[in-house]
Enzyme design. Structure first.
Site, short mmCIF file in Angstrom:
data_model
loop_
_atom_site.label_atom_id
_atom_site.label_comp_id
_atom_site.label_asym_id
_atom_site.label_seq_id
_atom_site.Cartn_x
_atom_site.Cartn_y
_atom_site.Cartn_z
N GLU A 1 -36.14 61.18 -40.27
CA GLU A 1 -36.60 62.42 -39.64
C GLU A 1 -37.72 62.14 -38.64
O GLU A 1 -38.64 61.38 -38.94
CB GLU A 1 -37.10 63.39 -40.71
CG GLU A 1 -37.46 64.76 -40.17
CD GLU A 1 -37.95 65.71 -41.27
OE1 GLU A 1 -37.45 66.83 -41.36
OE2 GLU A 1 -38.84 65.30 -42.03
N TYR B 1 -37.42 68.38 -32.50
CA TYR B 1 -37.14 67.92 -33.87
C TYR B 1 -35.82 67.16 -33.89
O TYR B 1 -34.84 67.56 -33.23
CB TYR B 1 -37.03 69.12 -34.82
CG TYR B 1 -36.57 68.75 -36.22
CD1 TYR B 1 -37.50 68.46 -37.22
CD2 TYR B 1 -35.21 68.65 -36.54
CE1 TYR B 1 -37.08 68.09 -38.49
CE2 TYR B 1 -34.79 68.28 -37.80
CZ TYR B 1 -35.73 68.01 -38.78
OH TYR B 1 -35.33 67.64 -40.03
#
Lengths: 292, 384
Positions: free
Chosen positions: B196, B108
């Site tokens: 993101e 992530y």
């Protein structure tokens, strides 16, 4: 007494020839603020509202001894306006402008580190010190009265609401500070609470927070360690839906800290008298001060 | 402003952040053609402004162009309902067709502006592909943060630090560091509020790819990004929200029945809180803003009234820059144009409040006047 601004403040207004800048510069002067200059690049040498207008802050400081600025420059140019005021080492800046790009403010706040200039805002109503008849901001002056309660808030009109409730109950204010609603700003709750804590004219404090971020939790930590003056608090946005104002990844850093309930809990634990209704701020302060 | 995944990935590619091979399609036939281009197999992903697409049936790995075409027929022109959309869902107008990637590891990475640090901050985690908020709550030790000083910008050591924090194979340190550096360049160049990558994939053939890409843009910076502002897809937004943004008022539709119009975001939230405290629910958040004109107040009030759920209306104006008489004229103008068949409670204080209330009283409108915030909320909640 009071904090940030007062009798010795000599105000210049950046963007004084614009509609908003002109309107509010006049209101500040009418309230009692010592307005000494205006700055609008390209209009130097003219006079506006009876004060000289300069092309740069450097000239304005040299000629008028200005030591504070109120900024009404439009968002695309506002960051540059703050930098110019900081470069001239003004003691105080209130940036009223709303809608400055966040990454511009990231640079500005970094530039201010280690300098002597205090920036309040952006996107804020400014600061008012009723006892010394000094107002640098857009708040209606007539709802304020001189006294011993300091007010600090992220909001504009909600601050007016709180102040009006105090004044209605004959509770005056030492200084009211609107720190602004932007995520990255010059002054936080902790900075103002520290000043109120050290100010002999301030006996009690009203603190108004909002959902999002963790500035209120930082304030709670500071209060617990340092502040013995009574504080009445309210957090706006308990009824707001999650995720609408905060980006997805933005919410993760503070985690659950962004919610109203988390902020209320933190401030309660720090000894702050929290009210559940924004209509009860005045009564709660009256009670704290033993006026009821 | 939100972007679609395909738009975000195009920006990623432009700034050298690696993404899977793929392109966007608007018809089932196009989907089939795109799948043939990449060898028949692929992933087909609905392009909507909502998370939870996978669980809602908006993403499928297909084995042939024919299967992809069938899947596209079932999605294009329909509305997709995910846990983030509400029951009405969001329209699916475009599908992203991508190569299938072999996954070795899912990580992530994101960049946001963190208010307490007052800088852009990288957030990375080895726990990729999962809800990062859950990771933050349950195992915060799995999250690594890195603040980027805006004066020096992104430095190579930061890339190495992030790669190390993610336990990336040293052989891949260089491309990983480049990935982060380019992601930061993209973040700054587009004035993003959020970028993101979840998951950030290390493929079985040793590539580092953004398998998913999200970008949120800072609305306040769009004035200097005309090309990015053009990427807005208003079909994904609530119709009333769009109308509000056109009128430049801050409006968010909610589920209650007490419509409210207030000046200032803080006071607007506080007014909603009070409505809730009195046992009712606000129908919306509506901040007409500081220096609103009569026309703007009128437009805002019309938007509020056009929500059919609204059974009563509470107006709370504390005049500052916005004068109460200006607000009153806007309200009167809106009601004269469209009419109003629900109770209207108004509280005004501050600049020109007397004048505003006088205008309302003399307008012939049926208005319930309240003296303070408490009384206003009580009267609005009890009005029927």
């Amino acid at each position: 007494m009071g904090i940030l601004i007062g009798k010795n403040t000599r105000l210049l207004v950046q963007g004084i020839t614009g509609n908003d800048g002109s309107f509010h510069a006049e209101k500040c002067r009418d309230y009692g603020t010592n307005l000494v200059a205006g700055v609008t690049p390209g209009k130097g040498g003219t006079t506006h509202l009876g004060v000289p207008v300069f092309n740069t802050i450097g000239e304005a400081v040299k000629k008028t001894g200005a030591n504070a600025s109120m900024i009404f420059v439009p968002p695309p140019f506002a960051a540059d306006a703050i930098l110019e005021a900081a470069d001239a080492d003004l003691e105080f800046i209130a940036c009223i402008t709303e809608g400055i790009p966040v990454l511009d403010m990231v640079k500005v706040v970094r530039y201010l580190q280690g300098r002597t200039t205090r920036l309040v805002g952006p996107n804020c109503p400014g600061v008012i010190n009723p006892g010394e008849k000094c107002k640098i901001g857009i708040m209606p002056g007539n709802i304020h009265m001189a006294g011993n309660v300091g007010v600090v808030s992220r909001s504009g009109t909600l601050t007016y609401e709180a102040v009006a409730q105090l004044t209605d109950r004959k509770i005056g204010q030492s200084t009211c500070v609107g720190i602004g609603g932007d995520p990255v700003s010059g002054t936080n709750f902790v900075d103002v609470l520290d000043m109120f804590n050290k100010d002999s004219a301030t006996e009690a404090i009203v603190m108004i927070g909002e959902i999002g971020g963790s500035k209120e939790q930082d304030a709670a930590d500071f209060i617990k360690k340092n502040v013995r003056k009574p504080i009445v608090g309210f957090i706006a946005g308990g009824s707001a839906p999650p995720g609408r104002r905060m980006g997805h990844a933005g919410a993760i850093i503070t985690g659950a800290a962004g919610t109203a309930s988390a902020k209320v809990a933190a401030l309660k634990a720090a000894g702050v008298t929290m009210v559940d209704s924004p209509a009860k701020l005045g009564d709660a302060m009256a009670k704290v001060l033993g006026k009821k | 402003m939100k972007l679609h995944e395909y738009q975000a990935k195009a920006l990623f590619a432009k700034y050298g952040v690696n993404v899977p091979k793929g392109s966007v399609a608007s018809t089932p036939a196009e989907v089939a053609a795109k799948l043939r281009e990449i060898g028949g197999k692929g992933v087909v992903k609905a392009q909507v402004h909502a998370g939870g697409r996978g669980k809602a049936g908006g993403v499928k790995v297909v084995k042939s162009p024919e299967e992809g075409e069938q899947f596209a027929k079932g999605l294009l022109g329909k509305r997709l309902v995910t846990h983030q959309t509400g029951p009405e869902g969001v329209p699916v107008d475009k599908l992203l067709v991508e190569e299938v990637i072999g996954i070795q590891k899912e990580l992530y990475a994101s960049i946001v502006v963190e208010p307490s640090m007052k800088t852009a901050v990288f957030i990375v985690s080895e726990a990729g592909g999962m809800d990062i908020e859950e990771v933050a709550a349950k195992s915060p030790e799995k999250i690594v943060r890195l603040s980027v000083d805006p004066i020096i910008g992104f430095q190579p050591f930061m890339g190495r630090k992030l790669a190390t924090g993610l336990n990336i194979d040293p052989a891949l340190m260089r491309p990983a560091a480049a990935f982060f550096e380019n992601l930061y360049k993209l973040f700054v160049a587009t004035d993003a509020s959020m970028a993101e990558v979840n998951p950030l994939v290390i493929t079985t053939d040793g590539r580092i790819l953004a398998a998913d890409a999200k970008i949120g843009l800072d609305d306040d910076a769009l004035f200097r990004h005309k090309d990015l502002a053009d990427l807005r897809d208003i079909g994904q937004e609530d119709a009333l929200d769009v109308k509000a943004s056109e009128a430049d008022v801050n409006y968010i539709r909610l589920d209650g029945d007490v419509g409210c119009m207030v000046n200032g975001a803080g006071l607007a939230m506080a007014t909603m809180d009070l409505i809730k405290l009195m046992g009712s629910q606000p129908a919306n958040f509506l901040d007409v803003g500081g220096g609103a004109s009569e026309d703007k107040v009128k437009a805002a009030f019309l938007i509020l009234l056009s929500d059919k759920k609204v059974k009563k209306v509470l107006v709370n104006i504390f005049g500052g820059i916005l004068r109460c008489d200006v607000a009153a004229r806007g309200i009167i103008g809106a009601v004269k144009e469209k009419g109003i068949n629900v109770p209207l409670v108004i509280r005004m204080r501050g600049t020109n409040a007397e004048e505003g209330l006088k205008l309302l009283r003399e307008s012939g409108l049926k208005v319930i006047i309240a003296n303070d915030l408490q009384e206003a909320a009580e009267k609005a909640v009890r009005a029927a």
